[in-house]
Write an enzyme that holds these catalytic residues in place. Structure first.
Site, short mmCIF file in Angstrom:
data_model
loop_
_atom_site.label_atom_id
_atom_site.label_comp_id
_atom_site.label_asym_id
_atom_site.label_seq_id
_atom_site.Cartn_x
_atom_site.Cartn_y
_atom_site.Cartn_z
N CYS A 289 -15.31 5.91 43.10
CA CYS A 289 -15.76 7.29 43.35
C CYS A 289 -16.66 7.72 42.19
O CYS A 289 -17.69 8.37 42.38
CB CYS A 289 -14.57 8.24 43.44
SG CYS A 289 -13.30 7.76 44.62
N HIS B 49 -20.31 9.73 41.72
CA HIS B 49 -20.13 11.17 41.54
C HIS B 49 -19.86 11.59 40.09
O HIS B 49 -19.69 12.75 39.82
CB HIS B 49 -19.05 11.68 42.49
CG HIS B 49 -19.43 11.44 43.93
ND1 HIS B 49 -20.47 12.11 44.53
CD2 HIS B 49 -18.97 10.56 44.86
CE1 HIS B 49 -20.60 11.68 45.79
NE2 HIS B 49 -19.71 10.74 46.00
N ARG C 23 -13.25 13.28 54.63
CA ARG C 23 -14.42 12.83 53.86
C ARG C 23 -14.05 11.64 52.96
O ARG C 23 -14.86 10.75 52.77
CB ARG C 23 -14.97 13.99 53.03
CG ARG C 23 -16.29 13.68 52.36
CD ARG C 23 -17.43 13.55 53.36
NE ARG C 23 -18.66 13.12 52.69
CZ ARG C 23 -19.30 11.99 52.96
NH1 ARG C 23 -18.86 11.18 53.90
NH2 ARG C 23 -20.40 11.66 52.31
N CYS D 230 -16.00 8.17 52.77
CA CYS D 230 -16.51 7.57 51.53
C CYS D 230 -15.97 6.14 51.39
O CYS D 230 -16.71 5.23 51.03
CB CYS D 230 -16.09 8.39 50.32
SG CYS D 230 -17.08 9.86 50.09
#
Lengths: 123, 276
Positions: free
Chosen positions: B191, B195, B233, B237
């Site tokens: 992740c 991000h 979501r 992802c």
């Protein structure tokens, strides 16, 4: 065991017809082999444009700024094998890289990596 | 020089953030510093706008869509669900203090009695169960998703205020953190790859959103109409990086949401927003 010559002839004729029909159908359906450029652009394959600019190819549409632009490749990689190795598994040279290990994780086949290497090497 | 500093900061953040010794508050402050250096002109509260903070045109588009959101009928439908009494005559509002106003920012929390993380969606299901109703499926956007598209707006403006206190709570937070920083899937991304480290950069044509603020605005309506809860979501992802997704409502995602939400502490909540 005796077989009727008529039957044998009929069977072989049918077989030939089938073979021809199959061959024809396969030729019609077989998609053209993707080029290195197509493999590089395709987001389900190389998806190079997600992270690399390709200023040498006017067809490359991307605004990315994540990874270095693919330009002057022959100067940057005098040894083409090193470029291929980088595509195959970039984490070997830099464990922190976000570049997916295309060969190690079987994202691309060896032949697909060859084609993309050739394409990128021309940039 | 600036780039080198950023790289050093990024690297130290990556290693620092995975170290087990950092407290949740240290993690959060480190991330805040990281984003302050990365984007000195972005105001703290603006992080609720996600990737739009990096692109004035996209932010304008967002603001004009939010004036008359194409999805307002869905939120209305959620309001009806929220206000329709259960068979026993009670409503969702009866399960929460102050009718569930300004409460979503306290979720997820760690429930010592249950020994696990409880999300706002779980609290909605507990309310149903306590009132003799069947629970809703966490991945059903047509029921749970629609319900939260209104229920969460009751906390609009509230500042995210997630607490991680006690050894068990910290352990759940750490599990979420581990998910966040672990590489996964055939494409080998964490992740954080996108991000944290690449936040604000452009992947092909789209800006990558920063982790800061990501948990403040759910559900979202992607393309203006398709409803996604936060955990739906997460599934998306995980699929994008070609990992096998966990299920919405799974402990794995609850712990991730716990960690993820803590990082947005102090930011104002705003439910049901447009996203690309």
């Amino acid at each position: 065991m005796r077989k009727s010559p008529t039957l044998l002839l009929a069977a072989s004729l049918a077989g030939m017809l089938l073979a021809t029909a199959n061959g024809y159908a396969q030729e019609q359906q077989k998609p053209a082999e993707p080029t290195g450029q197509e493999l590089a652009f395709n987001n389900a394959k190389g998806n190079c444009l997600a992270c690399h600019m390709l200023p040498g190819d006017p067809k490359a549409v991307t605004n990315t700024n994540i990874a270095p632009p693919l330009v002057g490749m022959k100067a940057r990689f005098p040894d083409k094998a090193k470029l291929r190795a980088q595509i195959w598994d970039a984490t070997k040279a830099n464990p922190m890289t976000v570049m997916p290990p295309f060969g190690r994780n079987l994202i691309l086949t060896e032949q697909e990596i060859d084609k993309i290497t050739d394409y990128v090497y021309g940039m | 020089m600036k780039k080198t500093l950023l790289a050093i900061l990024g690297a130290s953040l990556l290693f620092g953030a995975i170290s087990a010794n950092a407290t949740p508050e240290q993690d959060r402050k480190e991330l805040l510093d990281y984003f302050k250096h990365k984007s000195p002109n972005v105001k703290f509260d603006d992080y609720v706008n996600g990737a739009f903070i990096y692109n004035a045109d996209a932010l304008n588009q967002y603001n004009s869509i939010m004036e008359f959101p194409p999805f307002y009928t869905v939120v209305d439908q959620g309001k009806k669900m929220w206000e329709t009494p259960f068979k026993n005559g009670k409503t969702y509002a009866s399960c929460f203090p102050d009718g569930a106003k300004n409460i979503a920012g306290r979720y997820p929390y760690f429930d010592e009695g249950l020994g696990k993380v409880v999300t706002f969606e779980m609290a909605l299901n507990s309310c149903r169960k306590a009132n003799g109703e069947d629970e809703l499926a966490y991945d059903d956007m047509g029921t749970m998703g629609v319900l939260t598209s209104y229920a969460r707006t009751l906390s609009d403006g509230m500042r995210m205020n997630v607490r991680v206190e006690g050894a068990k709570a910290v352990a759940a937070y750490e599990k979420g953190k581990q998910h966040f920083y672990s590489r996964r899937g055939q494409l080998n991304f964490s992740c954080a790859s996108c991000h944290v480290h690449q936040a604000g950069n452009i992947i092909r044509t789209e800006y990558l959103s920063p982790v800061l603020g990501q948990t403040t605005h759910w559900p979202v309506f992607r393309g203006g109409e398709t409803l996604f809860t936060l955990q739906k979501r997460y599934e998306g992802c995980n699929k994008l990086v070609r990992a096998v997704p966990y299920k919405s409502g799974s402990e794995e995602y609850n712990d991730l949401e716990y960690f993820h939400s803590y990082l947005s502490n102090g930011l104002p909540m705003k439910a049901s927003v447009f996203r690309k």
